[in-house]
Motif scaffolding. Sequence first.
Motif, PDB file in Angstrom:
ATOM      1  N   GLN A 271       0.818  -1.219   0.000  1.00  0.00           N
ATOM      2  CA  GLN A 271       0.000   0.000   0.000  1.00  0.00           C
ATOM      3  C   GLN A 271       0.850   1.267   0.000  1.00  0.00           C
ATOM      4  N   HIS A 272       2.030   1.210   0.629  1.00  0.00           N
ATOM      5  CA  HIS A 272       2.913   2.387   0.723  1.00  0.00           C
ATOM      6  C   HIS A 272       4.347   1.982   0.346  1.00  0.00           C
ATOM      7  N   PRO A 273       4.628   1.770  -0.943  1.00  0.00           N
ATOM      8  CA  PRO A 273       5.948   1.275  -1.343  1.00  0.00           C
ATOM      9  C   PRO A 273       7.095   2.234  -1.030  1.00  0.00           C
ATOM     10  N   GLN A 274       6.807   3.543  -0.931  1.00  0.00           N
ATOM     11  CA  GLN A 274       7.853   4.531  -0.627  1.00  0.00           C
ATOM     12  C   GLN A 274       7.721   5.058   0.800  1.00  0.00           C
ATOM     13  N   ARG A 275       7.128   4.269   1.667  1.00  0.00           N
ATOM     14  CA  ARG A 275       6.810   4.739   3.015  1.00  0.00           C
ATOM     15  C   ARG A 275       8.051   5.212   3.777  1.00  0.00           C
ATOM     16  N   TYR A 276       9.112   4.421   3.773  1.00  0.00           N
ATOM     17  CA  TYR A 276      10.288   4.779   4.571  1.00  0.00           C
ATOM     18  C   TYR A 276      10.922   6.075   4.058  1.00  0.00           C
ATOM     19  N   GLN A 277      11.039   6.217   2.747  1.00  0.00           N
ATOM     20  CA  GLN A 277      11.633   7.433   2.187  1.00  0.00           C
ATOM     21  C   GLN A 277      10.786   8.657   2.535  1.00  0.00           C
ATOM     22  N   GLN A 278       9.461   8.506   2.497  1.00  0.00           N
ATOM     23  CA  GLN A 278       8.571   9.623   2.832  1.00  0.00           C
ATOM     24  C   GLN A 278       8.707  10.013   4.302  1.00  0.00           C
ATOM     25  N   LEU A 279       8.812   9.016   5.181  1.00  0.00           N
ATOM     26  CA  LEU A 279       8.946   9.306   6.606  1.00  0.00           C
ATOM     27  C   LEU A 279      10.292   9.954   6.917  1.00  0.00           C
ATOM     28  N   CYS A 280      11.342   9.520   6.226  1.00  0.00           N
ATOM     29  CA  CYS A 280      12.662  10.153   6.415  1.00  0.00           C
ATOM     30  C   CYS A 280      12.627  11.611   5.974  1.00  0.00           C
ATOM     31  N   ARG A 284      13.177  15.081   8.248  1.00  0.00           N
ATOM     32  CA  ARG A 284      14.090  16.191   7.938  1.00  0.00           C
ATOM     33  C   ARG A 284      13.363  17.530   7.942  1.00  0.00           C
ATOM     34  N   MET A 285      12.147  17.519   7.434  1.00  0.00           N
ATOM     35  CA  MET A 285      11.401  18.782   7.297  1.00  0.00           C
ATOM     36  C   MET A 285      10.753  19.220   8.603  1.00  0.00           C
ATOM     37  N   CYS A 286      10.366  18.236   9.438  1.00  0.00           N
ATOM     38  CA  CYS A 286       9.605  18.568  10.658  1.00  0.00           C
ATOM     39  C   CYS A 286      10.135  17.728  11.825  1.00  0.00           C
ATOM     40  N   PRO A 287      10.952  18.296  12.697  1.00  0.00           N
ATOM     41  CA  PRO A 287      11.509  17.534  13.828  1.00  0.00           C
ATOM     42  C   PRO A 287      10.414  16.946  14.718  1.00  0.00           C
ATOM     43  N   HIS A 288      10.580  15.712  15.104  1.00  0.00           N
ATOM     44  CA  HIS A 288       9.613  15.031  15.965  1.00  0.00           C
ATOM     45  C   HIS A 288       9.893  15.397  17.424  1.00  0.00           C
ATOM     46  N   PRO A 289       8.847  15.501  18.269  1.00  0.00           N
ATOM     47  CA  PRO A 289       9.070  15.802  19.695  1.00  0.00           C
ATOM     48  C   PRO A 289       9.998  14.798  20.386  1.00  0.00           C
ATOM     49  N   ALA A 290      10.047  13.573  19.878  1.00  0.00           N
ATOM     50  CA  ALA A 290      10.884  12.553  20.522  1.00  0.00           C
ATOM     51  C   ALA A 290      12.331  12.573  20.029  1.00  0.00           C
ATOM     52  N   SER A 291      12.658  13.489  19.118  1.00  0.00           N
ATOM     53  CA  SER A 291      14.001  13.470  18.516  1.00  0.00           C
ATOM     54  C   SER A 291      15.095  13.673  19.563  1.00  0.00           C
ATOM     55  N   ARG A 292      14.849  14.471  20.578  1.00  0.00           N
ATOM     56  CA  ARG A 292      15.874  14.703  21.608  1.00  0.00           C
ATOM     57  C   ARG A 292      16.140  13.421  22.404  1.00  0.00           C
ATOM     58  N   GLN A 293      15.064  12.718  22.781  1.00  0.00           N
ATOM     59  CA  GLN A 293      15.237  11.471  23.529  1.00  0.00           C
ATOM     60  C   GLN A 293      15.919  10.415  22.670  1.00  0.00           C
ATOM     61  N   ILE A 294      15.581  10.385  21.387  1.00  0.00           N
ATOM     62  CA  ILE A 294      16.221   9.439  20.471  1.00  0.00           C
ATOM     63  C   ILE A 294      17.719   9.713  20.394  1.00  0.00           C
ATOM     64  N   PHE A 326      10.137   5.775  12.427  1.00  0.00           N
ATOM     65  CA  PHE A 326       9.115   5.010  13.150  1.00  0.00           C
ATOM     66  C   PHE A 326       8.276   5.907  14.048  1.00  0.00           C
ATOM     67  N   SER A 327       8.881   6.930  14.624  1.00  0.00           N
ATOM     68  CA  SER A 327       8.114   7.819  15.499  1.00  0.00           C
ATOM     69  C   SER A 327       6.999   8.520  14.721  1.00  0.00           C
ATOM     70  N   TRP A 328       7.219   8.767  13.423  1.00  0.00           N
ATOM     71  CA  TRP A 328       6.143   9.323  12.594  1.00  0.00           C
ATOM     72  C   TRP A 328       5.221   8.224  12.082  1.00  0.00           C
ATOM     73  N   GLN A 329       5.745   7.028  11.894  1.00  0.00           N
ATOM     74  CA  GLN A 329       4.939   5.897  11.422  1.00  0.00           C
ATOM     75  C   GLN A 329       3.867   5.530  12.441  1.00  0.00           C
ATOM     76  N   ASN A 330       4.196   5.571  13.732  1.00  0.00           N
ATOM     77  CA  ASN A 330       3.262   5.145  14.771  1.00  0.00           C
ATOM     78  C   ASN A 330       3.135   6.250  15.826  1.00  0.00           C
ATOM     79  N   PRO A 331       2.261   7.236  15.594  1.00  0.00           N
ATOM     80  CA  PRO A 331       2.124   8.355  16.543  1.00  0.00           C
ATOM     81  C   PRO A 331       1.655   7.914  17.932  1.00  0.00           C
TER      82      PRO A 331
END
Length: 550
Positions: A271-280, A284-294, A326-331
Amino acid sequence: MMSLCPVQELVWILHKALEASQLEKRTCAEFLAATGEQERLELLRHRERLVADLRSRLEEAKAEADTLRRSLTQRDTQLDDIEAYKTQNKFLNSEIYQLTKLWRKSSEQEKSLMVKCAFLEASNCQVESRYLGVLRQLQETKSLDPAQQGAVQKMIEDALKGELKSVVKLNLTRDHDEYGFKIIPDYEVEDMKLLAKIQALEIRSHNLLHQEGVDRPLLSRWAQYLAGRSDDDLCPSPELKALLRGGVPQEYRQRVWSWMVQTRTRTMREQHPQRYQQLCEKSRMCPHPASRQIQLDLHRTLTTNQHFCSPSSPALQQLRRILLAFSWQNPAIGYCQGLNRLAAIALLVLQSEENAFWCLVAVVEVIMPQDYYTKNLVASQVDQWVLKDFLGEKLPRLATHFEDHSIDVSLITFNWFLVVFVESLPSDILLPLWDAFLYEGTKVIFRYALALFKYKEDNILRIHDSVEIYQYLRFFTKTISDSRRLISIAFSDMNPFPGRLLRNRRALHLDRLQGELQELEEQQREFVKESSEQKDKELDTLVSEDEEEL
């Protein structure tokens, strides 16, 4: 008659002369028959050209004959050289054969000497282990006088000063395995270094005695199973299940894991063949709140592994991208401590960022129960209650021992389940566990948890101090030396282990835990309400006192 012979000879000569005259006459007639002098001259020139052409051909033929004669001479010389080379080659082949025999004999002698050295070193490790074991028993003996206790303590300190060193450095012994894990773990329990060193010596002894490292029958069975099969031809079967329980050889592990991950995530990937590239790109465009802990957890990931121990390691940056994706894949989960280890082990085996990402998705979203990694870790807590049930049924003596000494095993086992034993087991046991886990699911975690307790049951039962029991449980998993025995315990001694029973126990304890959580939430609401009302009354009292003063 004698006079007639010259006459006949003369007649014959005259006859020949006549024929020549007639031929010349015809030639002259042809020459004279040509009309005009110019035509006669052309005829003469044509004849001359023919004669010249024939002469050139004759010269070319002579030249070709000379060339052929020279080539035949060269060929004869080459044939002589070939014969000489053949003779020389026979001599050299004889020498090579003799040298090969000597090399093989030398190699066999070298291998034999290495095996003997390994055996001697293993024997030395066993002797040293027994020596340290005796020191430990003397240390625990209460009947020694102070001088004897001091001597024993001094001997223990001397034994612990040095690191483990090989008597002979063998090429076959390594510090790290193919995936970068340390073969002999570091000591982690400061106040039980003696026992840790004893166990490390046992592991080294076992590794030296089995340093070929490859289970040849297992490798042969896998080679036979995968021969002629493409990834599309692989499918779930009892044969594949049995093979996976025995472990996948390192040569085939990446391929088999890729297939299992692909099978578990096929619908999402289609269903989402380019899913990983899109999430990456989104990361890059929008930092996730968990990025500091990661970022903080990156440098706490597999710190003893060669691929993650350096701050500048490329593997750390790959891991960071996987966890952010993954943090964007599973909110609903975002990021939970422990996911870094799951992703790291997937990256080491699959050698691909995208495949490691989908492996993490398969583990968290497909294999593990729902809410295993959410904020309240409900499903994780449920599994600890289920494990205690199974412990009481499968290992009743050990369960009673824990209960008598008020040992809560979930303080140790909770992390086992959360990260599927990553950094809790030696890699030669961890990876076969994951081989079966990716195929069969969470039942494998329960089997191995119980098998670990069964493997060291007698050792644990001999400890009667709760603090020492906790200390031993913190590191005993890394002292397992016989992976084949552990696998046998997990998949044979722990039978029967039906999946339906596991599902029923989970449902039972989930209802119980949810009821407790609801009751706790109700108590919290009542407490907040009572606290608020109490504050209001205090404020009313203060106001009334102020009014009375006025």
